[in-house]
Design a protein around this motif. Structure first.
Motif, PDB file in Angstrom:
ATOM      1  N   GLN A   1      44.812  33.879  45.386  1.00 24.68           N
ATOM      2  CA  GLN A   1      43.668  34.425  46.107  1.00 24.68           C
ATOM      3  C   GLN A   1      42.762  33.295  46.577  1.00 24.68           C
ATOM      4  O   GLN A   1      42.650  32.276  45.895  1.00 24.68           O
ATOM      5  CB  GLN A   1      42.899  35.387  45.197  1.00 24.68           C
ATOM      6  N   PRO A   2      42.127  33.469  47.744  1.00 25.13           N
ATOM      7  CA  PRO A   2      42.201  34.644  48.604  1.00 25.13           C
ATOM      8  C   PRO A   2      43.599  34.852  49.185  1.00 25.13           C
ATOM      9  O   PRO A   2      44.371  33.894  49.310  1.00 25.13           O
ATOM     10  CB  PRO A   2      41.188  34.341  49.706  1.00 25.13           C
ATOM     11  N   ILE A   3      43.915  36.083  49.517  1.00 28.72           N
ATOM     12  CA  ILE A   3      45.199  36.395  50.127  1.00 28.72           C
ATOM     13  C   ILE A   3      45.326  35.605  51.424  1.00 28.72           C
ATOM     14  O   ILE A   3      44.372  35.480  52.184  1.00 28.72           O
ATOM     15  CB  ILE A   3      45.290  37.908  50.406  1.00 28.72           C
TER      16      ILE A   3
ATOM     17  N   HIS B   1      40.878  45.131  41.221  1.00 28.49           N
ATOM     18  CA  HIS B   1      41.840  44.732  42.247  1.00 28.49           C
ATOM     19  C   HIS B   1      42.543  45.949  42.845  1.00 28.49           C
ATOM     20  O   HIS B   1      42.958  45.911  44.002  1.00 28.49           O
ATOM     21  CB  HIS B   1      42.893  43.792  41.661  1.00 28.49           C
TER      22      HIS B   1
ATOM     23  N   LEU C   1      39.548  43.327  47.508  1.00 30.63           N
ATOM     24  CA  LEU C   1      40.650  42.365  47.408  1.00 30.63           C
ATOM     25  C   LEU C   1      41.319  42.168  48.764  1.00 30.63           C
ATOM     26  O   LEU C   1      41.532  41.036  49.206  1.00 30.63           O
ATOM     27  CB  LEU C   1      41.684  42.844  46.389  1.00 30.63           C
TER      28      LEU C   1
ATOM     29  N   THR D   1      39.722  39.872  51.442  1.00 34.03           N
ATOM     30  CA  THR D   1      39.680  38.417  51.255  1.00 34.03           C
ATOM     31  C   THR D   1      40.688  37.704  52.141  1.00 34.03           C
ATOM     32  O   THR D   1      40.606  36.485  52.300  1.00 34.03           O
ATOM     33  CB  THR D   1      39.975  38.027  49.792  1.00 34.03           C
TER      34      THR D   1
END
Length: 237
Positions: free
Chosen positions: A134-136, A170, A190, A193
């Motif tokens: 993360q971040p994705i 999440h 989530l 991101t």
């Protein structure tokens, strides 16, 4: 209606392709480019995709793209609470259509967890997603005609919590209006991101859904939460 006729929010980029095959290829090339950049820059990359029938051509096209797949994590925006061998499993879909060819070495981080209740399963998955880079790096969403995305469905009991930009979870248990009703969905906090965010849709009905979503509240059409920069929309008639 064409996508060029929509007055999209500032920063949202739209790509109009001639047919589903061209759209799948263009989206696959964009995702592969972003993943390669992430691997080169950060040493690893994370990709979150959506399930259902629509993404199959894209997943198969992406599976042939040459990049260092061993350094790529793949996860799902949402999952039906069914065993991975069930025909409705999104994880099963990704295993069959993406984790092959060049992408066979990618690491899959699925959302299905066996548990006594859906709520327990969602808590287990939420902890498991601590392992997601993360971040994705790249997110690829779809959208239903009711304006849902991932499994963030209108009228689901926990929708407000799932759309909370400051939410800590999440993922959450969600209820779909169609079978299988029990779902697990990544939350907006989530999903949002993601450095690269793509929405893949086909046909005039989906454009009409987008038009409506821009005029309604997020709780009425959850896709509204994502209609801002850096979203890239891929559409074909």
């Amino acid at each position: 209606m064409a996508i060029s006729e929509l007055e999209l929010p500032s920063g949202v980029v739209a790509h109009s392709l001639a047919d589903p095959d061209q759209m799948a290829r263009a989206l696959a090339d964009r995702v592969a480019e972003a993943l390669s950049y992430a691997v080169a820059t950060h040493g690893c990359a994370s990709l979150v995709v959506s399930g259902g029938r629509s993404p199959i051509a894209f997943l198969e096209a992406l599976s042939t793209c040459p990049l260092d797949w061993a350094k790529v994590q793949v996860s799902l925006a949402d999952e039906r609470w069914v065993d991975v061998n069930d025909a409705d499993s999104n994880e099963g879909l990704v295993r069959r259509h993406l984790l092959q060819n060049a992408a066979a070495d990618a690491q899959l981080l699925g959302l299905y967890q066996p548990a006594e209740t859906l709520e327990q399963a969602a808590r287990l998955v939420s902890h498991r997603l601590d392992d997601l880079h993360q971040p994705i790096d790249v997110l690829v969403l779809g959208m239903g005609n009711d304006g849902h995305t991932a499994s963030l469905f209108p009228n689901s009991p926990l929708l407000a919590q799932g759309l909370d930009p400051d939410g800590a979870a999440h993922c959450l248990p969600m209820q779909a209006p169609i079978s299988p009703e029990q779902r697990i969905s990544m939350t907006y906090s989530l999903l949002a991101t993601a450095r690269v965010q793509c929405l893949a849709i086909q046909g005039p009905a989906k454009l009409e859904t987008l038009r409506q979503a821009m005029q309604l509240e997020t709780l009425q059409m959850p896709i509204r939460a994502f209609l801002h920069s850096p979203l890239e929309i891929y559409w074909c008639p």
